[in-house]
Write a protein that holds these residues in place. Structure first.
Motif, PDB file in Angstrom:
ATOM      1  N   CYS A 287      -0.731  -5.333   4.337  1.00 59.14           N
ATOM      2  CA  CYS A 287       0.112  -4.604   3.426  1.00 59.14           C
ATOM      3  C   CYS A 287       1.493  -4.434   3.975  1.00 59.14           C
ATOM      4  O   CYS A 287       1.842  -4.136   5.095  1.00 59.14           O
ATOM      5  CB  CYS A 287      -0.404  -3.614   2.408  1.00 59.14           C
ATOM      6  N   ALA A 288       2.615  -4.381   3.100  1.00 56.49           N
ATOM      7  CA  ALA A 288       3.763  -3.666   3.310  1.00 56.49           C
ATOM      8  C   ALA A 288       3.683  -2.109   2.947  1.00 56.49           C
ATOM      9  O   ALA A 288       2.904  -2.156   1.992  1.00 56.49           O
ATOM     10  CB  ALA A 288       4.970  -4.410   2.834  1.00 56.49           C
ATOM     11  N   VAL A 289       3.723  -1.449   3.717  1.00 53.58           N
ATOM     12  CA  VAL A 289       3.291   0.199   3.780  1.00 53.58           C
ATOM     13  C   VAL A 289       4.513   1.131   3.485  1.00 53.58           C
ATOM     14  O   VAL A 289       5.514   1.155   3.908  1.00 53.58           O
ATOM     15  CB  VAL A 289       2.597   0.685   4.865  1.00 53.58           C
TER      16      VAL A 289
ATOM     17  N   GLY B 226       1.414  13.076  10.143  1.00 50.09           N
ATOM     18  CA  GLY B 226       0.575  12.179  10.833  1.00 50.09           C
ATOM     19  C   GLY B 226       1.086  10.643  10.807  1.00 50.09           C
ATOM     20  O   GLY B 226       1.403   9.938  11.649  1.00 50.09           O
ATOM     21  N   PRO B 227       1.563  10.428   9.228  1.00 48.63           N
ATOM     22  CA  PRO B 227       2.388   8.970   8.993  1.00 48.63           C
ATOM     23  C   PRO B 227       3.630   8.774  10.008  1.00 48.63           C
ATOM     24  O   PRO B 227       3.836   7.632  10.364  1.00 48.63           O
ATOM     25  CB  PRO B 227       2.518   8.974   7.628  1.00 48.63           C
ATOM     26  N   THR B 228       4.421   9.974  10.435  1.00 46.49           N
ATOM     27  CA  THR B 228       5.594   9.814  11.075  1.00 46.49           C
ATOM     28  C   THR B 228       5.190   9.251  12.477  1.00 46.49           C
ATOM     29  O   THR B 228       6.109   8.746  13.116  1.00 46.49           O
ATOM     30  CB  THR B 228       6.420  11.075  10.981  1.00 46.49           C
ATOM     31  N   GLU B 229       4.059   9.437  12.854  1.00 47.09           N
ATOM     32  CA  GLU B 229       3.404   8.982  14.331  1.00 47.09           C
ATOM     33  C   GLU B 229       2.966   7.496  14.190  1.00 47.09           C
ATOM     34  O   GLU B 229       2.865   6.858  15.283  1.00 47.09           O
ATOM     35  CB  GLU B 229       2.333   9.778  14.824  1.00 47.09           C
ATOM     36  N   ILE B 230       2.779   7.007  12.933  1.00 47.57           N
ATOM     37  CA  ILE B 230       2.415   5.574  12.837  1.00 47.57           C
ATOM     38  C   ILE B 230       3.740   4.667  12.297  1.00 47.57           C
ATOM     39  O   ILE B 230       3.618   3.654  12.929  1.00 47.57           O
ATOM     40  CB  ILE B 230       1.422   5.384  11.663  1.00 47.57           C
ATOM     41  N   VAL B 231       4.495   4.987  11.444  1.00 41.95           N
ATOM     42  CA  VAL B 231       5.410   4.286  10.706  1.00 41.95           C
ATOM     43  C   VAL B 231       6.797   4.620  11.265  1.00 41.95           C
ATOM     44  O   VAL B 231       7.083   5.607  11.657  1.00 41.95           O
ATOM     45  CB  VAL B 231       5.520   4.332   9.370  1.00 41.95           C
ATOM     46  N   GLU B 232       7.482   3.320  11.775  1.00 41.09           N
ATOM     47  CA  GLU B 232       8.774   3.528  12.150  1.00 41.09           C
ATOM     48  C   GLU B 232       9.843   2.766  10.781  1.00 41.09           C
ATOM     49  O   GLU B 232       9.503   1.543  10.658  1.00 41.09           O
ATOM     50  CB  GLU B 232       9.110   2.448  13.372  1.00 41.09           C
ATOM     51  N   SER B 233      10.258   3.861  10.216  1.00 44.97           N
ATOM     52  CA  SER B 233      10.819   3.340   8.815  1.00 44.97           C
ATOM     53  C   SER B 233      11.847   2.281   8.964  1.00 44.97           C
ATOM     54  O   SER B 233      12.756   2.330   9.638  1.00 44.97           O
ATOM     55  CB  SER B 233      11.603   4.459   8.270  1.00 44.97           C
ATOM     56  N   GLY B 234      11.482   1.307   8.072  1.00 38.35           N
ATOM     57  CA  GLY B 234      12.358   0.093   8.188  1.00 38.35           C
ATOM     58  C   GLY B 234      11.974  -0.946   9.123  1.00 38.35           C
ATOM     59  O   GLY B 234      12.581  -2.166   9.229  1.00 38.35           O
ATOM     60  N   ILE B 235      11.230  -0.620   9.990  1.00 39.18           N
ATOM     61  CA  ILE B 235      10.717  -1.633  11.179  1.00 39.18           C
ATOM     62  C   ILE B 235       9.328  -2.066  10.972  1.00 39.18           C
ATOM     63  O   ILE B 235       9.259  -3.263  10.746  1.00 39.18           O
ATOM     64  CB  ILE B 235      10.702  -0.742  12.744  1.00 39.18           C
ATOM     65  N   ASN B 236       8.185  -1.113  10.496  1.00 38.49           N
ATOM     66  CA  ASN B 236       7.245  -1.753  10.151  1.00 38.49           C
ATOM     67  C   ASN B 236       6.438  -1.006   9.001  1.00 38.49           C
ATOM     68  O   ASN B 236       5.219  -1.034   8.702  1.00 38.49           O
ATOM     69  CB  ASN B 236       6.153  -1.312  11.475  1.00 38.49           C
ATOM     70  N   GLY B 237       7.289  -0.574   8.130  1.00 33.23           N
ATOM     71  CA  GLY B 237       6.844   0.194   6.913  1.00 33.23           C
ATOM     72  C   GLY B 237       8.132   0.891   6.408  1.00 33.23           C
ATOM     73  O   GLY B 237       9.268   1.073   7.181  1.00 33.23           O
ATOM     74  N   LEU B 238       7.994   1.811   5.250  1.00 35.66           N
ATOM     75  CA  LEU B 238       9.087   2.722   4.863  1.00 35.66           C
ATOM     76  C   LEU B 238       8.454   4.167   4.896  1.00 35.66           C
ATOM     77  O   LEU B 238       7.182   4.285   4.427  1.00 35.66           O
ATOM     78  CB  LEU B 238       9.192   2.257   3.530  1.00 35.66           C
ATOM     79  N   LEU B 239       9.306   5.195   5.175  1.00 42.41           N
ATOM     80  CA  LEU B 239       8.684   6.569   5.145  1.00 42.41           C
ATOM     81  C   LEU B 239       9.578   7.220   3.950  1.00 42.41           C
ATOM     82  O   LEU B 239      10.820   6.779   3.980  1.00 42.41           O
ATOM     83  CB  LEU B 239       8.955   7.262   6.531  1.00 42.41           C
ATOM     84  N   VAL B 240       8.982   8.080   3.364  1.00 45.00           N
ATOM     85  CA  VAL B 240       9.654   8.949   2.276  1.00 45.00           C
ATOM     86  C   VAL B 240       9.145  10.311   2.572  1.00 45.00           C
ATOM     87  O   VAL B 240       8.161  10.377   3.198  1.00 45.00           O
ATOM     88  CB  VAL B 240       9.206   8.704   0.936  1.00 45.00           C
ATOM     89  N   ASP B 241       9.872  11.261   2.035  1.00 42.77           N
ATOM     90  CA  ASP B 241       9.425  12.658   1.976  1.00 42.77           C
ATOM     91  C   ASP B 241       8.288  13.074   1.020  1.00 42.77           C
ATOM     92  O   ASP B 241       8.554  12.528  -0.124  1.00 42.77           O
ATOM     93  CB  ASP B 241      10.795  13.499   1.664  1.00 42.77           C
ATOM     94  N   GLY B 242       7.254  13.504   1.609  1.00 41.83           N
ATOM     95  CA  GLY B 242       6.291  14.026   0.854  1.00 41.83           C
ATOM     96  C   GLY B 242       6.647  14.813  -0.612  1.00 41.83           C
ATOM     97  O   GLY B 242       7.524  15.761  -0.511  1.00 41.83           O
TER      98      GLY B 242
ATOM     99  N   LEU C 124       0.813  -1.262  -0.021  1.00 44.99           N
ATOM    100  CA  LEU C 124      -0.026   0.157   0.014  1.00 44.99           C
ATOM    101  C   LEU C 124       0.925   1.199   0.012  1.00 44.99           C
ATOM    102  O   LEU C 124       1.827   1.320   0.789  1.00 44.99           O
ATOM    103  CB  LEU C 124      -1.080   0.116   1.142  1.00 44.99           C
ATOM    104  N   VAL C 125       0.352   2.263  -0.939  1.00 39.40           N
ATOM    105  CA  VAL C 125       1.275   3.357  -1.048  1.00 39.40           C
ATOM    106  C   VAL C 125       0.606   4.646  -0.526  1.00 39.40           C
ATOM    107  O   VAL C 125      -0.591   4.804  -1.073  1.00 39.40           O
ATOM    108  CB  VAL C 125       1.804   3.747  -2.393  1.00 39.40           C
ATOM    109  N   HIS C 126       0.804   5.265   0.225  1.00 37.29           N
ATOM    110  CA  HIS C 126       0.481   6.704   0.541  1.00 37.29           C
ATOM    111  C   HIS C 126       1.188   7.691   0.377  1.00 37.29           C
ATOM    112  O   HIS C 126       2.420   7.632   0.703  1.00 37.29           O
ATOM    113  CB  HIS C 126       0.278   6.793   2.321  1.00 37.29           C
ATOM    114  N   CYS C 127       0.846   8.783  -0.398  1.00 42.54           N
ATOM    115  CA  CYS C 127       2.010   9.601  -1.233  1.00 42.54           C
ATOM    116  C   CYS C 127       1.465  10.902  -1.025  1.00 42.54           C
ATOM    117  O   CYS C 127       1.773  11.748  -1.986  1.00 42.54           O
ATOM    118  CB  CYS C 127       2.043   9.133  -2.745  1.00 42.54           C
ATOM    119  N   SER C 128       0.730  11.499  -0.211  1.00 42.22           N
ATOM    120  CA  SER C 128       0.671  13.060   0.193  1.00 42.22           C
ATOM    121  C   SER C 128       1.617  13.803  -0.091  1.00 42.22           C
ATOM    122  O   SER C 128       2.685  13.438   0.532  1.00 42.22           O
ATOM    123  CB  SER C 128      -0.297  13.275   1.431  1.00 42.22           C
TER     124      SER C 128
END
Length: 394
Positions: free
Chosen positions: A307-309, A316-332, A285-289
């Motif tokens: 899903c792998a997210v 808000g997503p930075t309060e949900i996802v720990e990048s590399g642990i339970n998903g991946l974070l990117v810069d909007g 699943l991709v969130h891409c705001s």
């Protein structure tokens, strides 16, 4: 007993309204011994009819519809015409007067405004009914959304007219004037989901990717398509799940042309009442705001579905996802980062499995029952009279 009347300016099935639906259903099941409150009764008032009204009533939630002629597009973030804003403001105030009468008739003891427009309605309604107003804030009240001047006006109105705030994230709360106001951060909750019907993570060339959300420029679906076009291995299927509710049909047409030009295997589903079926079928699943998301409800829903997210920060997503642990974070808004994240997940089936398992454990911490308990207790506190407060501390 506290009776909360939740006010929505629209009954279209978008994020805030769906969150209100889930919350109202959960609050109906709250009992004083579970929440620590005196007990909570719930009703919802909608300024317009629409699909959310039917779903509220099907769930047994008391729902009132004011058949107003208000055009919800008259005061959109995109349309900042001073004349339309003034006309829209007075239209909302008129609805607020009728809402105040409805609040009296239902015996409401507190009003909860579910949007900035509902805040205007609730301000008038609370004055007429003589009861407190709480603002449940689903949007970051910032220049990115409202512009500098309007965001300042909205923040000021919220501080002057409401007794407290319920924010959907710490990020959202940080955009409000919280001085001398009761505050609560309550994440929009989800229902725990069974993974029995979730597909196993597929091989790279068979990967299915889904993006869920209203089709609107700030949600970044165009950037998502361009990032997909640059991946080393293209997924077998891509679902864009979401409709257009506020005059943004031209953006969907633009996305369809872009998908065709880039030769991407995209399926546009339009609005879907229960998008979890698509999420359970997807690998990623991709969130891409492209601007900070107030919370990112779909991120939790994607984790919950297995899903792998990939999610965009800040917000808000930075309060949900720990990048590399339970998903991946990117810069909007960073297409290159999004392509890299897609390449990483599409190409690494085992990583997807690890993130999926960890993501589901993380989603379990965002249950709707916990949010409902916190909100019930908060509303009880806001409506407590000085005598009840003294008795509670005796």
């Amino acid at each position: 007993m506290t009776k909360a009347l939740f006010i929505t300016h629209t009954a279209a099935p978008s994020g805030a309204e769906l969150a209100t639906l889930r919350l109202a259903i959960a609050l109906r099941g709250e009992r004083p011994e579970h929440s620590g409150s005196r007990g909570l009764d719930v009703a919802v008032l909608c300024a317009q009819d629409g699909p959310i009204v039917d779903r509220m009533r099907e769930a047994g939630v008391e729902t009132i519809v004011l058949q107003s002629a208000f055009d919800s597009r008259a005061m959109t973030v995109r349309n900042r015409s001073l004349r339309r804003l003034i006309v829209g403001f007075f239209g909302l105030a008129k609805i607020g007067w009728a809402a105040g009468a409805a609040a009296r008739a239902t015996g409401a003891t507190v009003l909860v405004a579910e949007s900035t427009k509902a805040l205007v309605i609730g301000t008038v309604a609370a004055r007429r009914a003589g009861i407190p107003l709480v603002w449940q804030v689903h949007d970051r009240i910032s220049a990115e959304y409202f512009g500098g001047l309007l965001s300042s006006v909205v923040r000021g109105l919220g501080w002057v007219c409401s007794r407290g705030y319920i924010a959907n994230s710490r990020s959202t709360m940080s955009t409000l004037i919280a001085w001398r106001r009761a505050t609560l951060v309550a994440y929009p909750g989800v229902e725990p989901n069974s993974l029995a019907d979730h597909v196993s993570q597929r091989r790279p060339s068979e990967t299915v990717v889904v993006a869920v959300g209203r089709l609107t420029p700030w949600k970044g679906q165009d950037l998502f398509l361009r990032a997909l076009a640059d991946t080393t291995v293209r997924p077998e299927c891509v679902y864009l799940v979401g409709g257009t509710f506020f005059g943004e049909e031209a953006f969907r047409a633009r996305l369809e042309r872009l998908a065709h030009e880039l030769d991407l295997p995209v399926i546009f589903t339009g609005h879907v009442d229960h998008p979890d079926a698509y999420m359970r079928h997807a690998d990623i699943l991709v969130h891409c705001s492209v601007i900070p998301e107030p919370f990112g409800q779909v991120v939790v829903e994607g984790m919950n579905a297995g899903c792998a997210v990939i999610a965009s920060g800040p917000g808000g997503p930075t309060e949900i996802v720990e990048s590399g642990i339970n998903g991946l974070l990117v810069d909007g808004g960073d297409q290159e980062q999004l392509t890299t994240a897609l390449n990483t997940l599409i190409g690494d089936r085992e990583l997807r499995r690890r993130l999926s398992a960890a993501g589901r454990r993380r989603a379990a911490r965002f249950g709707i029952a916990e949010s409902a308990r916190d909100i019930a207790s908060f509303l009880d506190t806001v409506t407590a009279t000085p005598e009840r407060k003294r008795a509670a501390h005796a």
